[in-house]
Design a protein around this motif. Structure first.
Motif, PDB file in Angstrom:
ATOM      1  N   VAL A   1      34.161 -15.611 -29.503  1.00 14.68           N
ATOM      2  CA  VAL A   1      34.250 -16.987 -29.014  1.00 14.68           C
ATOM      3  C   VAL A   1      34.880 -17.891 -30.063  1.00 14.68           C
ATOM      4  N   VAL A   2      34.502 -17.676 -31.322  1.00  4.71           N
ATOM      5  CA  VAL A   2      35.053 -18.432 -32.438  1.00  4.71           C
ATOM      6  C   VAL A   2      35.608 -17.453 -33.462  1.00  4.71           C
ATOM      7  N   LYS A   3      36.413 -17.952 -34.359  1.00  2.00           N
ATOM      8  CA  LYS A   3      37.014 -17.102 -35.382  1.00  2.00           C
ATOM      9  C   LYS A   3      35.934 -16.535 -36.292  1.00  2.00           C
ATOM     10  N   LEU A   4      35.930 -15.219 -36.458  1.00  2.00           N
ATOM     11  CA  LEU A   4      34.944 -14.567 -37.310  1.00  2.00           C
ATOM     12  C   LEU A   4      35.355 -14.666 -38.779  1.00  2.00           C
ATOM     13  N   GLN A   5      34.354 -14.658 -39.642  1.00  2.00           N
ATOM     14  CA  GLN A   5      34.604 -14.715 -41.077  1.00  2.00           C
ATOM     15  C   GLN A   5      35.190 -13.380 -41.567  1.00  2.00           C
ATOM     16  N   PRO A   6      36.019 -13.434 -42.614  1.00  2.00           N
ATOM     17  CA  PRO A   6      36.635 -12.207 -43.144  1.00  2.00           C
ATOM     18  C   PRO A   6      35.631 -11.114 -43.500  1.00  2.00           C
ATOM     19  N   ASP A   7      34.461 -11.501 -44.055  1.00  2.00           N
ATOM     20  CA  ASP A   7      33.494 -10.472 -44.428  1.00  2.00           C
ATOM     21  C   ASP A   7      32.915  -9.765 -43.205  1.00  2.00           C
ATOM     22  N   HIS A   8      32.786 -10.501 -42.078  1.00  2.00           N
ATOM     23  CA  HIS A   8      32.324  -9.872 -40.844  1.00  2.00           C
ATOM     24  C   HIS A   8      33.354  -8.871 -40.328  1.00  2.00           C
ATOM     25  N   LEU A   9      34.620  -9.263 -40.396  1.00  2.00           N
ATOM     26  CA  LEU A   9      35.694  -8.381 -39.946  1.00  2.00           C
ATOM     27  C   LEU A   9      35.787  -7.143 -40.843  1.00  2.00           C
ATOM     28  N   THR A  10      35.529  -7.338 -42.110  1.00  2.00           N
ATOM     29  CA  THR A  10      35.536  -6.211 -43.046  1.00  2.00           C
ATOM     30  C   THR A  10      34.453  -5.203 -42.690  1.00  2.00           C
ATOM     31  N   GLN A  11      33.270  -5.701 -42.338  1.00  2.00           N
ATOM     32  CA  GLN A  11      32.175  -4.817 -41.935  1.00  2.00           C
ATOM     33  C   GLN A  11      32.531  -4.053 -40.668  1.00  2.00           C
ATOM     34  N   ILE A  12      33.150  -4.751 -39.721  1.00  2.00           N
ATOM     35  CA  ILE A  12      33.572  -4.103 -38.474  1.00  2.00           C
ATOM     36  C   ILE A  12      34.586  -3.007 -38.770  1.00  2.00           C
ATOM     37  N   ALA A  13      35.556  -3.318 -39.631  1.00  2.00           N
ATOM     38  CA  ALA A  13      36.594  -2.340 -39.976  1.00  2.00           C
ATOM     39  C   ALA A  13      35.993  -1.099 -40.607  1.00  2.00           C
ATOM     40  N   LYS A  14      35.029  -1.284 -41.494  1.00  2.00           N
ATOM     41  CA  LYS A  14      34.391  -0.143 -42.159  1.00  2.00           C
ATOM     42  C   LYS A  14      33.617   0.719 -41.162  1.00  2.00           C
ATOM     43  N   GLN A  15      32.938   0.078 -40.213  1.00  2.00           N
ATOM     44  CA  GLN A  15      32.174   0.832 -39.221  1.00  2.00           C
ATOM     45  C   GLN A  15      33.087   1.631 -38.299  1.00  2.00           C
TER      46      GLN A  15
ATOM     47  N   GLN B   1      36.045   2.672 -39.071  1.00  2.00           N
ATOM     48  CA  GLN B   1      36.613   3.740 -39.893  1.00  2.00           C
ATOM     49  C   GLN B   1      35.668   4.937 -39.950  1.00  2.00           C
ATOM     50  N   LYS B   2      34.354   4.666 -40.019  1.00  2.00           N
ATOM     51  CA  LYS B   2      33.362   5.742 -40.012  1.00  2.00           C
ATOM     52  C   LYS B   2      33.343   6.461 -38.664  1.00  2.00           C
ATOM     53  N   LEU B   3      33.476   5.676 -37.588  1.00  2.00           N
ATOM     54  CA  LEU B   3      33.431   6.255 -36.247  1.00  2.00           C
ATOM     55  C   LEU B   3      34.642   7.130 -35.953  1.00  2.00           C
ATOM     56  N   THR B   4      35.818   6.691 -36.412  1.00  2.00           N
ATOM     57  CA  THR B   4      37.063   7.361 -36.049  1.00  2.00           C
ATOM     58  C   THR B   4      37.558   8.348 -37.097  1.00  2.00           C
ATOM     59  N   GLY B   5      37.165   8.136 -38.351  1.00  2.00           N
ATOM     60  CA  GLY B   5      37.668   8.980 -39.420  1.00  2.00           C
ATOM     61  C   GLY B   5      39.089   8.655 -39.815  1.00  2.00           C
ATOM     62  N   ALA B   6      39.613   7.516 -39.332  1.00  2.00           N
ATOM     63  CA  ALA B   6      40.984   7.116 -39.640  1.00  2.00           C
ATOM     64  C   ALA B   6      41.115   6.756 -41.117  1.00  2.00           C
ATOM     65  N   LYS B   7      42.283   7.027 -41.683  1.00  2.00           N
ATOM     66  CA  LYS B   7      42.529   6.707 -43.081  1.00  2.00           C
ATOM     67  C   LYS B   7      42.570   5.200 -43.283  1.00  2.00           C
ATOM     68  N   ASN B   8      43.127   4.484 -42.308  1.00  2.00           N
ATOM     69  CA  ASN B   8      43.270   3.037 -42.398  1.00  2.00           C
ATOM     70  C   ASN B   8      42.786   2.385 -41.107  1.00  2.00           C
ATOM     71  N   VAL B   9      42.331   1.156 -41.219  1.00  2.00           N
ATOM     72  CA  VAL B   9      41.927   0.379 -40.049  1.00  2.00           C
ATOM     73  C   VAL B   9      42.613  -0.971 -40.113  1.00  2.00           C
ATOM     74  N   ARG B  10      43.221  -1.346 -39.017  1.00  2.00           N
ATOM     75  CA  ARG B  10      43.909  -2.633 -38.938  1.00  2.00           C
ATOM     76  C   ARG B  10      43.230  -3.494 -37.880  1.00  2.00           C
ATOM     77  N   ILE B  11      42.879  -4.707 -38.280  1.00  2.00           N
ATOM     78  CA  ILE B  11      42.155  -5.605 -37.376  1.00  2.00           C
ATOM     79  C   ILE B  11      43.075  -6.662 -36.786  1.00  2.00           C
ATOM     80  N   LYS B  12      42.957  -6.858 -35.476  1.00  2.00           N
ATOM     81  CA  LYS B  12      43.561  -8.011 -34.807  1.00  2.00           C
ATOM     82  C   LYS B  12      42.428  -8.755 -34.112  1.00  2.00           C
TER      83      LYS B  12
END
Length: 245
Positions: free
Chosen positions: A171-185, A187-198
């Protein structure tokens, strides 16, 4: 409609896989300029050369070929990440219907279009090989494919760099640290080398957020209040409740 934003949070490799070098076209002599004086967006447009629905399949194939060719050149000269940024800039510029109409107008000469492309490249700090790529699209009369090419390029880029694209809608813009946590999770789920957030903004979610990833966004994690309300309504089955009078 959800508004698309590019998040600053990106987990991606800076060392793309090596490949045999592919020679790119002769680069343009570029310098920075802040305006596009030669582009008259108020001029009338006639005879647009847009692809119709009947050629959608052929256009998709062509877009993939162009995107792969650009990605191969970028990988060969070690500029894959920067070229991805160029493609995002190009997609944004040509998302303006007046700009797209100008370049799709067959009554405007190629040299005029090349001159305007030179101005765009200077103002946007686009790399020479990316600018050359735009000139090729003008010469081949395939500027109308830019949106599809950008989409295909993103897919090719993700494959080349083993990157998982994640679209986070809130609904509102998420903070960078929240997006970082999402990216890490993810990455754990997919096993991808890199994660890119939009990120996307969608007020209809009420609160919370959704995470979409996988091939074509096939996997969804819905943590929105809207989803919770829909689940509650389904469980209550409000339509079958009868109130005593």
């Amino acid at each position: 409609m959800a508004a698309m934003q590019h998040s600053p949070v990106t987990f991606q490799s800076r060392s793309p896989p090596s490949a045999a070098k592919i020679r790119s076209n002769k680069p343009l002599n570029l310098s920075f300029s802040g305006t596009f004086p030669s582009l008259n967006l108020t001029s009338k447009v006639a005879g647009k050369s847009r692809s119709g629905a009947s050629s959608a399949r052929m256009s998709a194939t062509a877009a993939g070929s162009y995107a792969t060719a650009l990605a191969d050149v970028a990988k060969s000269n070690g500029t894959l990440d920067t070229t991805a940024e160029d493609v995002e800039k190009i997609e944004k510029i040509f998302s303006d219907e007046q700009v797209l109409d100008f370049f799709c107008n067959p009554t405007i000469g190629v040299e005029k279009k090349r001159s305007v492309l030179d101005e765009i490249a200077k103002a946007s700090s686009i790399q020479p090989h990316s600018a050359n790529f735009l000139n090729i699209l003008v010469d081949m009369k395939r500027v109308d494919l830019i949106k599809e090419i950008a989409k295909e390029f993103e897919s090719v880029y993700n494959q080349m760099t083993d990157t998982e694209l994640v679209v986070v809608t809130s609904v509102v813009k998420l903070q960078p640290d929240h997006l970082t946590q999402i990216a890490k999770q993810v990455q754990k789920l997919t096993g991808a080398k890199n994660v890119r957030i939009k990120t996307e903004i969608d007020p209809s979610l009420v609160a919370g957020f959704t995470i979409r990833y996988g091939n074509g966004g096939s996997k969804l994690i819905d943590m929105s209040v809207k989803k919770q309300l829909e689940d509650i309504a389904a469980e209550l089955d409000m339509g079958n409740i009868q109130l005593a009078v």
